[in-house]
Design an enzyme around this catalytic site. Structure first.
Site, PDB file in Angstrom:
ATOM      1  N   ARG A 135       9.458   3.276  17.145  1.00  0.00           N
ATOM      2  CA  ARG A 135       9.938   4.446  16.376  1.00  0.00           C
ATOM      3  C   ARG A 135      10.387   4.102  14.959  1.00  0.00           C
ATOM      4  NH1 ARG A 135      12.668   6.392  21.201  1.00  0.00           N
ATOM      5  NH2 ARG A 135      11.212   7.766  22.277  1.00  0.00           N
ATOM      6  N   HIS A 166     -11.923   2.606  -3.933  1.00  0.00           N
ATOM      7  CA  HIS A 166     -11.037   3.754  -4.124  1.00  0.00           C
ATOM      8  C   HIS A 166     -10.868   4.065  -5.621  1.00  0.00           C
ATOM      9  CE1 HIS A 166      -7.685   6.518  -3.624  1.00  0.00           C
ATOM     10  NE2 HIS A 166      -7.022   5.809  -4.512  1.00  0.00           N
ATOM     11  N   HIS A 177      -7.766  12.816  -7.456  1.00  0.00           N
ATOM     12  CA  HIS A 177      -7.867  12.365  -6.071  1.00  0.00           C
ATOM     13  C   HIS A 177      -8.489  13.366  -5.112  1.00  0.00           C
ATOM     14  CE1 HIS A 177      -5.622   8.937  -7.393  1.00  0.00           C
ATOM     15  NE2 HIS A 177      -5.636   8.400  -6.184  1.00  0.00           N
ATOM     16  N   GLU A 220      -6.135   3.753 -11.750  1.00  0.00           N
ATOM     17  CA  GLU A 220      -4.820   4.363 -11.460  1.00  0.00           C
ATOM     18  C   GLU A 220      -3.889   4.223 -12.675  1.00  0.00           C
ATOM     19  OE1 GLU A 220      -4.443   6.094  -8.676  1.00  0.00           O
ATOM     20  OE2 GLU A 220      -5.450   5.097  -6.998  1.00  0.00           O
TER      21      GLU A 220
HETATM   22  N1  LIG Z   1      -0.086   4.832  -0.426  1.00  0.00           N
HETATM   23  C1  LIG Z   1      -0.391   5.257  -1.626  1.00  0.00           C
HETATM   24  O1  LIG Z   1       0.400   5.916  -2.308  1.00  0.00           O
HETATM   25  C2  LIG Z   1      -1.733   4.910  -2.201  1.00  0.00           C
HETATM   26  C3  LIG Z   1      -1.968   5.058  -3.595  1.00  0.00           C
HETATM   27  C4  LIG Z   1      -3.198   4.654  -4.104  1.00  0.00           C
HETATM   28  C5  LIG Z   1      -4.149   4.126  -3.262  1.00  0.00           C
HETATM   29  N2  LIG Z   1      -3.904   4.005  -1.928  1.00  0.00           N
HETATM   30  C6  LIG Z   1      -4.895   3.431  -1.013  1.00  0.00           C
HETATM   31  O2  LIG Z   1      -5.116   2.089  -1.385  1.00  0.00           O
HETATM   32  C7  LIG Z   1      -6.394   1.703  -0.893  1.00  0.00           C
HETATM   33  C8  LIG Z   1      -7.097   0.862  -1.920  1.00  0.00           C
HETATM   34  O3  LIG Z   1      -6.351  -0.306  -2.155  1.00  0.00           O
HETATM   35  P1  LIG Z   1      -6.962  -1.573  -2.915  1.00  0.00           P
HETATM   36  O4  LIG Z   1      -7.781  -1.114  -4.045  1.00  0.00           O
HETATM   37  O5  LIG Z   1      -5.834  -2.493  -3.166  1.00  0.00           O
HETATM   38  O6  LIG Z   1      -8.026  -2.139  -1.861  1.00  0.00           O
HETATM   39  P2  LIG Z   1      -7.957  -3.272  -0.722  1.00  0.00           P
HETATM   40  O7  LIG Z   1      -6.648  -3.303  -0.085  1.00  0.00           O
HETATM   41  O8  LIG Z   1      -9.153  -3.035   0.135  1.00  0.00           O
HETATM   42  O9  LIG Z   1      -8.169  -4.628  -1.527  1.00  0.00           O
HETATM   43  C9  LIG Z   1      -9.360  -4.841  -2.212  1.00  0.00           C
HETATM   44  C10 LIG Z   1     -10.053  -6.144  -1.816  1.00  0.00           C
HETATM   45  O10 LIG Z   1      -9.447  -7.227  -2.514  1.00  0.00           O
HETATM   46  C11 LIG Z   1      -9.047  -8.246  -1.612  1.00  0.00           C
HETATM   47  N3  LIG Z   1      -7.842  -8.835  -2.208  1.00  0.00           N
HETATM   48  C12 LIG Z   1      -6.616  -8.269  -2.241  1.00  0.00           C
HETATM   49  N4  LIG Z   1      -5.792  -9.027  -2.985  1.00  0.00           N
HETATM   50  C13 LIG Z   1      -6.497 -10.093  -3.413  1.00  0.00           C
HETATM   51  C14 LIG Z   1      -6.192 -11.205  -4.233  1.00  0.00           C
HETATM   52  N5  LIG Z   1      -4.990 -11.335  -4.823  1.00  0.00           N
HETATM   53  N6  LIG Z   1      -7.150 -12.125  -4.438  1.00  0.00           N
HETATM   54  C15 LIG Z   1      -8.387 -11.971  -3.901  1.00  0.00           C
HETATM   55  N7  LIG Z   1      -8.747 -10.921  -3.145  1.00  0.00           N
HETATM   56  C16 LIG Z   1      -7.806  -9.983  -2.902  1.00  0.00           C
HETATM   57  C17 LIG Z   1      -8.857  -7.544  -0.301  1.00  0.00           C
HETATM   58  O11 LIG Z   1      -9.007  -8.438   0.777  1.00  0.00           O
HETATM   59  C18 LIG Z   1      -9.977  -6.510  -0.343  1.00  0.00           C
HETATM   60  O12 LIG Z   1     -11.192  -7.089   0.047  1.00  0.00           O
HETATM   61  C19 LIG Z   1      -7.105   2.981  -0.520  1.00  0.00           C
HETATM   62  O13 LIG Z   1      -7.156   3.110   0.867  1.00  0.00           O
HETATM   63  C20 LIG Z   1      -6.243   4.076  -1.096  1.00  0.00           C
HETATM   64  O14 LIG Z   1      -6.315   5.274  -0.356  1.00  0.00           O
HETATM   65  C21 LIG Z   1      -2.719   4.380  -1.403  1.00  0.00           C
HETATM   66 ZN   LIG Z   2      -5.316   6.422  -5.669  1.00  0.00          ZN
END
Ligand SMILES: NC(=O)c1ccc[n+]([C@@H]2O[C@H](COP(=O)([O-])OP(=O)(O)OC[C@H]3O[C@@H](n4cnc5c(N)ncnc54)[C@H](O)[C@@H]3O)[C@@H](O)[C@H]2O)c1
Ligand SMILES: [Zn+2]
Length: 370
Positions: free
Chosen positions: A122, A265, A249, A186
């Protein structure tokens, strides 16, 4: 530097974001000095290998109980199945109420690990250690957690604030180039919704950003965190102005989902911003030239502006019907008035209904009609 995100209506949910170089190396000492806890370090397969194993070894050396739990990298794994597999692994390892989830990775890890933390027994505390630019400037702030389902992005989840966010800029040196640029989408969004001057800085600093000058990247992370924190702290659950953060978005999520996650994304959000800015101008909400300015900034960072070929307008509209802002089958968008200011206010609300024919026209220009 340390930056506070105050949650105005729930002061006790406020938390710090630490931004700097080499912070991953300092984390074990901080956690060792904190309350006694057992850490489930949740990461994906890439980040787990590159940073997670070392972090857990250093936590052990510092006398902190910790175990690494990973899942395969990729947006398509931000799923119910991953949420359940991670929860099962924690149950099998008998993590109790003294446990803390430490989410180490990009937005995918943060969103799914945060949702595990929100629901495990929880709800147990969690710490976010974002390792992508996108996660440092956007997804790690604001407490949105969740998973994607076939109907659309982020449709199951919870608002659940972390206890602490630690952004180590040095992690950005290993981030693949396309991921760095996707994160810039972003940052551009933050400029468009709140600060035209920030857009100018991003444009001017393009060479330093792509060369990963960490001093410049630190300024980008700090300014984006300030903008996002200012918006979310007054509206934790998106009852009002927080909706402006969704600029790009509604269309972007539809493009992302209908591309079967072939687009990152941030790339999908770039397309979403380009198209939504055109919609804003066509509906008389945005000043002339706004869409061109948004497009020029995105292009500067090599981001796409049009939905990929093969994305049908009907599929995009169908996906948008599941958007969390949609009401009675009507698509609502958060739109800019100009670069640096969003349309709306507390009375009018922050989103506007968009006629289907205008959506079809603008989406159709960048996608094949069926
Ligand atoms: N919660 C929120 O408010 C919010 C806001 C914006 C986006 N999001 C979400 O975030 C997601 C996208 O996140 P993202 O772009 O970080 O993608 P991700 O988490 O898939 O990371 C991108 C890739 O980079 C790799 N990676 C990460 N850090 C690394 C590093 N330092 N060195 C080498 N490789 C690395 C990961 O393994 C992955 O293959 C989407 O699902 C989106 O909906 C959420
Ligand atoms: Zn976003």
């Amino acid at each position: 530097m340390t930056f506070r995100v105050p949650i105005v209506e729930r002061r006790d949910a406020s938390y710090d974001i630490r931004i700097g170089r080499g912070l991953l190396g300092e984390l074990p000492a901080w956690l060792a000095a904190g309350p006694e806890a057992r850490y489930a370090v949740i990461s994906d397969s890439h980040v787990g290998k590159r940073y997670g194993e070392k972090l857990v070894a250093e936590l052990h050396r510092a006398g902190v109980r910790a175990e690494l739990i990973t899942f395969p990298a990729g947006e398509w794994n931000k799923s119910r199945e991953t949420w359940s597999a991670l929860s099962d692994r924690m149950l099998a390892a008998r993590f109790g109420r003294d446990s803390v989830v430490l989410a180490l990775g990009g937005g995918v890890v943060g969103d799914v690990a945060g949702f595990v933390a929100a629901t495990y027994l929880r709800g147990i505390p969690w710490v976010q250690v974002p390792t992508t630019l996108l996660a440092m400037i956007d997804s790690s702030i604001g407490g949105k957690t969740g998973v994607d389902v076939v109907q659309g992005k982020n449709l199951l989840g919870a608002f659940y604030q972390p206890r602490l966010v630690v952004a180590d800029l040095e992690a950005l040196t290993t981030l693949p180039g396309p991921q760095l640029l996707a994160g810039m989408a972003e940052a551009i969004k933050h400029g468009v919704i709140a600060d035209a001057g920030y857009c100018d800085v991003l444009e001017r600093e393009h060479p330093a950003i792509v060369a990963r000058d960490l001093a410049v990247l630190e300024r980008v992370v700090v300014r984006s965190v300030e903008i996002k924190a200012e918006v979310v702290s007054a509206d934790e659950r998106e009852a009002g102005r927080r909706a402006v953060l969704n600029f790009g978005h509604t269309v972007g999520h539809a493009v992302e989902a209908t591309s079967a996650y072939a687009l990152l994304h941030g790339e999908a959000v770039a397309i979403g911003m380009a198209l939504e800015a055109r919609i804003a101008e066509r509906s008389g909400i945005a000043e002339a030239g706004t869409a061109a300015r948004v497009a020029a900034l995105l292009e500067r960072f090599g981001l796409p502006l049009e939905a990929p070929e093969g994305a049908s307008v009907d599929d995009l509209l169908g996906s948008m019907g599941h958007d969390k802002k949609a009401r009675a089958g009507q698509v609502y968008l958060a739109l800019p008035r100009r670069v640096g200011a969003m349309h709306g206010d507390a009375q009018l609300g922050w989103t506007v209904p968009i006629p289907e024919d205008l959506l079809r026209e603008i989406l159709g220009a960048g996608a094949a009609a069926t």
